[in-house]
Design a protein around this motif. Sequence first.
Motif, PDB file in Angstrom:
ATOM      1  N   MET A  81       0.826  -1.207   0.000  1.00 11.76           N
ATOM      2  CA  MET A  81       0.000   0.000   0.000  1.00 11.76           C
ATOM      3  C   MET A  81       0.866   1.265   0.000  1.00 11.76           C
ATOM      4  O   MET A  81       0.342   2.379   0.030  1.00 11.76           O
ATOM      5  N   GLY A  82       2.178   1.085   0.003  1.00 13.23           N
ATOM      6  CA  GLY A  82       3.082   2.232  -0.056  1.00 13.23           C
ATOM      7  C   GLY A  82       3.449   2.777   1.308  1.00 13.23           C
ATOM      8  O   GLY A  82       4.037   3.841   1.426  1.00 13.23           O
ATOM      9  N   ILE A  83       3.104   2.036   2.370  1.00 15.69           N
ATOM     10  CA  ILE A  83       3.439   2.493   3.724  1.00 15.69           C
ATOM     11  C   ILE A  83       4.895   2.125   4.007  1.00 15.69           C
ATOM     12  O   ILE A  83       5.305   0.980   3.816  1.00 15.69           O
ATOM     13  N   ASP A  84       5.647   3.109   4.441  1.00 17.17           N
ATOM     14  CA  ASP A  84       7.060   2.908   4.719  1.00 17.17           C
ATOM     15  C   ASP A  84       7.198   2.380   6.144  1.00 17.17           C
ATOM     16  O   ASP A  84       7.053   3.116   7.104  1.00 17.17           O
ATOM     17  N   MET A  85       7.445   1.087   6.294  1.00 18.58           N
ATOM     18  CA  MET A  85       7.548   0.490   7.631  1.00 18.58           C
ATOM     19  C   MET A  85       8.995   0.422   8.083  1.00 18.58           C
ATOM     20  O   MET A  85       9.863   0.013   7.329  1.00 18.58           O
ATOM     21  N   ASN A 131      -8.680   7.801  12.400  1.00 17.15           N
ATOM     22  CA  ASN A 131      -7.291   8.245  12.539  1.00 17.15           C
ATOM     23  C   ASN A 131      -7.198   9.648  13.143  1.00 17.15           C
ATOM     24  O   ASN A 131      -6.306   9.938  13.930  1.00 17.15           O
ATOM     25  N   ASP A 132      -8.159  10.527  12.773  1.00 24.27           N
ATOM     26  CA  ASP A 132      -8.147  11.887  13.329  1.00 24.27           C
ATOM     27  C   ASP A 132      -8.273  11.863  14.847  1.00 24.27           C
ATOM     28  O   ASP A 132      -7.677  12.680  15.545  1.00 24.27           O
ATOM     29  N   GLU A 133      -9.052  10.902  15.371  1.00 21.43           N
ATOM     30  CA  GLU A 133      -9.270  10.836  16.823  1.00 21.43           C
ATOM     31  C   GLU A 133      -8.217   9.980  17.526  1.00 21.43           C
ATOM     32  O   GLU A 133      -7.746  10.334  18.591  1.00 21.43           O
ATOM     33  N   ARG A 138       3.131   8.867  13.094  1.00 23.78           N
ATOM     34  CA  ARG A 138       4.081   7.761  13.120  1.00 23.78           C
ATOM     35  C   ARG A 138       5.285   8.136  13.953  1.00 23.78           C
ATOM     36  O   ARG A 138       5.441   9.272  14.385  1.00 23.78           O
ATOM     37  N   ALA A 139       6.141   7.178  14.168  1.00 25.72           N
ATOM     38  CA  ALA A 139       7.303   7.393  15.020  1.00 25.72           C
ATOM     39  C   ALA A 139       8.100   8.619  14.594  1.00 25.72           C
ATOM     40  O   ALA A 139       8.569   9.392  15.427  1.00 25.72           O
ATOM     41  N   GLU A 140       8.208   8.818  13.269  1.00 26.70           N
ATOM     42  CA  GLU A 140       9.026   9.933  12.785  1.00 26.70           C
ATOM     43  C   GLU A 140       8.422  11.282  13.198  1.00 26.70           C
ATOM     44  O   GLU A 140       9.096  12.291  13.247  1.00 26.70           O
ATOM     45  N   ASN A 141       7.117  11.282  13.529  1.00 25.77           N
ATOM     46  CA  ASN A 141       6.484  12.511  13.992  1.00 25.77           C
ATOM     47  C   ASN A 141       6.361  12.547  15.507  1.00 25.77           C
ATOM     48  O   ASN A 141       5.668  13.375  16.060  1.00 25.77           O
ATOM     49  N   ALA A 146      -1.083   4.831  13.497  1.00 29.09           N
ATOM     50  CA  ALA A 146      -1.692   5.441  12.313  1.00 29.09           C
ATOM     51  C   ALA A 146      -2.540   4.429  11.564  1.00 29.09           C
ATOM     52  O   ALA A 146      -2.143   3.272  11.406  1.00 29.09           O
ATOM     53  N   PHE A 147      -3.719   4.881  11.127  1.00 27.46           N
ATOM     54  CA  PHE A 147      -4.613   4.051  10.320  1.00 27.46           C
ATOM     55  C   PHE A 147      -4.514   4.483   8.861  1.00 27.46           C
ATOM     56  O   PHE A 147      -4.472   5.688   8.572  1.00 27.46           O
ATOM     57  N   TYR A 148      -4.499   3.514   7.949  1.00 26.30           N
ATOM     58  CA  TYR A 148      -4.408   3.804   6.517  1.00 26.30           C
ATOM     59  C   TYR A 148      -5.535   3.086   5.774  1.00 26.30           C
ATOM     60  O   TYR A 148      -5.793   1.906   6.037  1.00 26.30           O
ATOM     61  N   PRO A 149      -6.163   3.771   4.819  1.00 22.95           N
ATOM     62  CA  PRO A 149      -7.176   3.086   4.012  1.00 22.95           C
ATOM     63  C   PRO A 149      -6.511   2.170   2.987  1.00 22.95           C
ATOM     64  O   PRO A 149      -5.420   2.471   2.497  1.00 22.95           O
ATOM     65  N   GLY A 150      -7.188   1.046   2.692  1.00 25.94           N
ATOM     66  CA  GLY A 150      -6.691   0.132   1.663  1.00 25.94           C
ATOM     67  C   GLY A 150      -7.764  -0.059   0.613  1.00 25.94           C
ATOM     68  O   GLY A 150      -8.549   0.841   0.350  1.00 25.94           O
ATOM     69  N   VAL A 151      -7.805  -1.256   0.029  1.00 26.79           N
ATOM     70  CA  VAL A 151      -8.857  -1.554  -0.927  1.00 26.79           C
ATOM     71  C   VAL A 151     -10.105  -1.978  -0.137  1.00 26.79           C
ATOM     72  O   VAL A 151     -10.031  -2.876   0.695  1.00 26.79           O
ATOM     73  N   SER A 152     -11.225  -1.302  -0.375  1.00 25.44           N
ATOM     74  CA  SER A 152     -12.495  -1.606   0.292  1.00 25.44           C
ATOM     75  C   SER A 152     -12.318  -1.604   1.818  1.00 25.44           C
ATOM     76  O   SER A 152     -11.786  -0.641   2.378  1.00 25.44           O
ATOM     77  N   TYR A 153     -12.721  -2.703   2.463  1.00 21.96           N
ATOM     78  CA  TYR A 153     -12.732  -2.766   3.935  1.00 21.96           C
ATOM     79  C   TYR A 153     -11.361  -3.055   4.535  1.00 21.96           C
ATOM     80  O   TYR A 153     -11.208  -3.120   5.738  1.00 21.96           O
ATOM     81  N   ARG A 154     -10.324  -3.218   3.693  1.00 20.02           N
ATOM     82  CA  ARG A 154      -9.031  -3.707   4.178  1.00 20.02           C
ATOM     83  C   ARG A 154      -8.092  -2.574   4.581  1.00 20.02           C
ATOM     84  O   ARG A 154      -7.130  -2.277   3.874  1.00 20.02           O
ATOM     85  N   GLY A 155      -8.382  -1.951   5.721  1.00 20.09           N
ATOM     86  CA  GLY A 155      -7.483  -0.910   6.204  1.00 20.09           C
ATOM     87  C   GLY A 155      -6.259  -1.504   6.878  1.00 20.09           C
ATOM     88  O   GLY A 155      -6.173  -2.705   7.105  1.00 20.09           O
TER      89      GLY A 155
END
Length: 420
Positions: A81-85, A131-133, A138-141, A146-155
């Motif tokens: 999903m492009g998340i830098d882990m 995620n707003d609440e 992330r650690a760098e901040n 952090a919550f990220y949206p994925g395809v459909s229900y797969r966050g």
Amino acid sequence: MRYLILVPDGAADDRDENGKTPLEEAHMPVVNGLAARGFVGQVTTIPEGIFPGSDAANLAVLGYDPVADLTGRSPLEAVSMGIDMSDTDVAFRANIVTLVGDGAYGDLVITDHSSGDIGDEEARQLLKAVNDELGAGRAENGGRVAFYPGVSYRGALIVSAGEPTVTGIGDVSEEAAGYWLTPPHDILTKRIGDYLPTGEGSGFIKELMEKSYDILKDHEVNKDRVRRGLNPGNSIWIWGQGKKPALDSFESKFGITGSVIAGVDLIKGIGICAGLESITVPGATGTLETNFAGKADAVIEEFEKGKDFVYIHVEAPDECAHQGNRADKIESLERIDAEVLAKVVGWLRKDGEPFRVLVVPDHRTPVALRTHTMEPVPYVIYDSGDEQENAGALFTEASGENGRAFGSGAELAKYFFGKK
Ligand SMILES: [Zn+2]
């Protein structure tokens, strides 16, 4: 030398009442032509004691160890999903689910693990509200959740190591890999109180789930879905955690670079973690409606760009088998042969550079069982510079049993890439 690995997911099967497997029944002149001038055998991609999932099986086909190198499905999806882990982050699946009932959170009942296959845009809005609440960057901040949206229900939920900011518990990212979180699709119609996270350190996850319900239950998106007669996405369900796998790069293992072409996040994530480039093909959906021709074009484009190796994964046969649809499975195999392999092999021959092809399913998905099984799968290896006399050999389970057997995907990959 160019290398092509084609994985028709779940292609291998059992014989039906007429005594044929889908591979035996399908008309596949291209792969069978390669078999007759190459090698056919079988390989055990799934070691004893491992669940025959697509994650383990594709790692094996790429030459990795499906036991030591597999750290869970969620981190692979997160990477794709492009998340830098970072190495200390833990990724979880954050499903958007439907809960029904009144009273305390634990007394609610889960009725849908996908909120009616909620659309990407609605899912994005709901996860943003959560995620707003509850997100804390992330650690760098300086945050850790952090919550990220994925395809459909797969966050996805990423928890970074560091000081807790949501609740006062220990280092979740160290603990998280250790406790068991229940997959939501396994507990449909059950009272969730019996399946909420337990164990040391898991209170944090339970609290995120419970608070997500408070945020989502009266969200505008859900009010609108209920008005339209659709299941609301009124809670996050967190499960399937793991750290990013520390894979040796494919280049360091085999001395070549390459690309992965797949329609599903899991396979893309494996490729990215292995240091391969993941190519997204429009319309590559993982179903029988997938863009076969577009995938073939993408393979050719990667070779034209100078890649030594392309790994192309086609999900459709597996999907058809899960649906119990034998005719569709056979059609998907024939389309892979006619629309993908014919085109790519035709181009390779015309281009003239020597090439090797490996066609191998990641695992078996028998139509009658509608699930994955552990038995070895057949493979075909063809080398344009070393043609064999192997008339009668076919890309079938039975033909594979008569050929060379490899005990693991790693052994097969070593042979395929290292063969002199
Ligand atoms: Zn499957």
